[in-house]
Design a protein around this motif. Structure first.
Motif, PDB file in Angstrom:
ATOM      1  N   UNK A   1       0.781  -1.228   0.000  1.00  0.00           N
ATOM      2  CA  UNK A   1       0.000   0.000   0.000  1.00  0.00           C
ATOM      3  C   UNK A   1       0.810   1.273   0.000  1.00  0.00           C
ATOM      4  N   UNK A   2       2.037   1.246  -0.569  1.00  0.00           N
ATOM      5  CA  UNK A   2       2.803   2.481  -0.569  1.00  0.00           C
ATOM      6  C   UNK A   2       3.614   2.633  -1.852  1.00  0.00           C
ATOM      7  N   UNK A   3       4.105   3.864  -2.054  1.00  0.00           N
ATOM      8  CA  UNK A   3       4.983   4.210  -3.167  1.00  0.00           C
ATOM      9  C   UNK A   3       6.105   5.068  -2.609  1.00  0.00           C
ATOM     10  N   UNK A   4       7.345   4.702  -2.899  1.00  0.00           N
ATOM     11  CA  UNK A   4       8.491   5.536  -2.545  1.00  0.00           C
ATOM     12  C   UNK A   4       8.938   6.232  -3.809  1.00  0.00           C
ATOM     13  N   UNK A   5       9.061   7.571  -3.765  1.00  0.00           N
ATOM     14  CA  UNK A   5       9.321   8.305  -4.996  1.00  0.00           C
ATOM     15  C   UNK A   5      10.128   9.558  -4.731  1.00  0.00           C
ATOM     16  N   UNK A   6      10.706  10.075  -5.812  1.00  0.00           N
ATOM     17  CA  UNK A   6      11.584  11.240  -5.702  1.00  0.00           C
ATOM     18  C   UNK A   6      10.831  12.548  -5.542  1.00  0.00           C
ATOM     19  N   UNK A   7       9.506  12.539  -5.720  1.00  0.00           N
ATOM     20  CA  UNK A   7       8.761  13.777  -5.507  1.00  0.00           C
ATOM     21  C   UNK A   7       8.661  14.126  -4.029  1.00  0.00           C
ATOM     22  N   UNK A   8       8.808  13.130  -3.170  1.00  0.00           N
ATOM     23  CA  UNK A   8       8.813  13.334  -1.720  1.00  0.00           C
ATOM     24  C   UNK A   8       9.812  12.341  -1.143  1.00  0.00           C
ATOM     25  N   UNK A   9      11.117  12.633  -1.258  1.00  0.00           N
ATOM     26  CA  UNK A   9      12.129  11.665  -0.850  1.00  0.00           C
ATOM     27  C   UNK A   9      11.913  11.157   0.567  1.00  0.00           C
ATOM     28  N   UNK A  10      11.922   9.832   0.740  1.00  0.00           N
ATOM     29  CA  UNK A  10      11.701   9.281   2.080  1.00  0.00           C
ATOM     30  C   UNK A  10      12.840   9.617   3.026  1.00  0.00           C
ATOM     31  N   UNK A  11      12.526   9.664   4.300  1.00  0.00           N
ATOM     32  CA  UNK A  11      13.520   9.914   5.339  1.00  0.00           C
ATOM     33  C   UNK A  11      13.992   8.570   5.880  1.00  0.00           C
ATOM     34  N   UNK A  12      15.280   8.325   5.812  1.00  0.00           N
ATOM     35  CA  UNK A  12      15.842   7.064   6.285  1.00  0.00           C
ATOM     36  C   UNK A  12      15.979   7.124   7.803  1.00  0.00           C
ATOM     37  N   UNK A  13      15.429   6.146   8.513  1.00  0.00           N
ATOM     38  CA  UNK A  13      15.532   6.183   9.984  1.00  0.00           C
ATOM     39  C   UNK A  13      16.958   5.948  10.454  1.00  0.00           C
ATOM     40  N   UNK A  14      17.221   6.286  11.701  1.00  0.00           N
ATOM     41  CA  UNK A  14      18.543   6.039  12.275  1.00  0.00           C
ATOM     42  C   UNK A  14      18.825   4.545  12.301  1.00  0.00           C
ATOM     43  N   UNK A  15      20.093   4.241  12.182  1.00  0.00           N
ATOM     44  CA  UNK A  15      20.484   2.830  12.153  1.00  0.00           C
ATOM     45  C   UNK A  15      20.306   2.182  13.525  1.00  0.00           C
TER      46      UNK A  15
END
Length: 261
Positions: free
Chosen positions: A127-141
């Motif tokens: 149910x999701x799309x990852x895209x460059x129009x709203x770059x996802x935020x990578x969580x802390x390791x």
């Protein structure tokens, strides 16, 4: 003719990549939910229908652009085009046919001026799309051992050797797009592949990963390039920036003992 994705020639390429991936994903979900035949036929029909949708929409909305698709015959015309869409209409065909698996995707990317400029990876069953129009935020390791995404059915021996060298954990999962975006999600620290891929396997995931600030390269550290005459692109690294140097150093070390395969 199918209804066209909302938009015009002035629509952002970023938004168009998202819209196309999202719409193809809905088509695939609807097809799978209503399917009563053999899994092999479902896979073939999914490839065909998703490809037809993407190519028709691009023909209407970006008629001057070239297209490289896994599911269409390749030709020389795209090599002369200033802009080329690189698409995988159904990444993870095997997983798509294994209902209710959710580790499959749709890839849509745009290559222009020798670089990826837009991209989207739809994960329809999630149910999701990852895209460059709203770059996802990578969580802390998360603390602990390095985690490497690996194929659940065909783990390359090279990555197994790399994991042993680094004392890393291998995390099995499905399609290339799912493994790549698992780095974006923070589920794994890196996706390293050296078993043979094509441009459509990685273009959209790499576009999204770069927009999110992740490291992307060949396993020798050189840049990934696309829209080449031969679309084979056999290896790549997508990694959190803080572990990229460690990974590349380890790859160089194990390659001295045995070439990647």
């Amino acid at each position: 003719m199918p209804a066209t994705v909302a938009g015009t020639e002035s629509e952002s390429d970023h938004a168009l990549a998202r819209g196309l991936a999202e719409r193809a994903g809905r088509l695939l979900l609807d097809l799978r939910e209503g399917w009563s035949g053999e899994a092999a036929d479902l896979r073939a029909e999914g490839d065909r229908r998703s490809n037809e949708l993407l190519l028709e929409e691009l023909r209407i909305l970006r008629p001057q652009d070239g297209v490289l698709s896994e599911e269409s015959p390749d030709g020389a015309a795209r090599l002369a085009a200033e802009r080329v869409w690189i698409v995988d209409p159904l990444d993870g065909t095997r997983e798509f046919g294994e209902v209710p698996r959710d580790d499959w995707a749709v890839h849509v990317a745009l290559w222009e001026a020798d670089r990826l400029v837009a991209g989207a990876v739809a994960r329809p069953a999630r149910g999701d799309v990852l895209a460059t129009d709203a770059p996802p935020v990578v969580p802390e390791r998360a603390a602990g051992r390095l985690r490497l995404a690996v194929s659940r059915s065909r783990p390359p021996a090279f990555v197994t050797r790399l994991a042993e060298h680094l004392d890393a954990e291998l995390v099995p999962m499905g399609s290339a797009g799912i493994k790549a975006t698992a780095v974006v999600d923070g589920v794994v620290d890196a996706y390293v592949h050296a078993g043979g891929q094509y441009e459509w396997d990685s273009a959209a995931p790499v576009a999204v990963a770069e927009a999110a600030g992740l490291h992307t390269s060949r396993i020798d550290g050189s840049a990934l390039t696309y829209n080449r005459e031969d679309p084979l692109l056999p290896d790549l690294v997508i990694a959190r920036p803080e572990v990229a140097t460690t990974l590349l150093d380890a790859i160089r070390t194990i390659e001295k003992d045995q070439p990647a395969s």
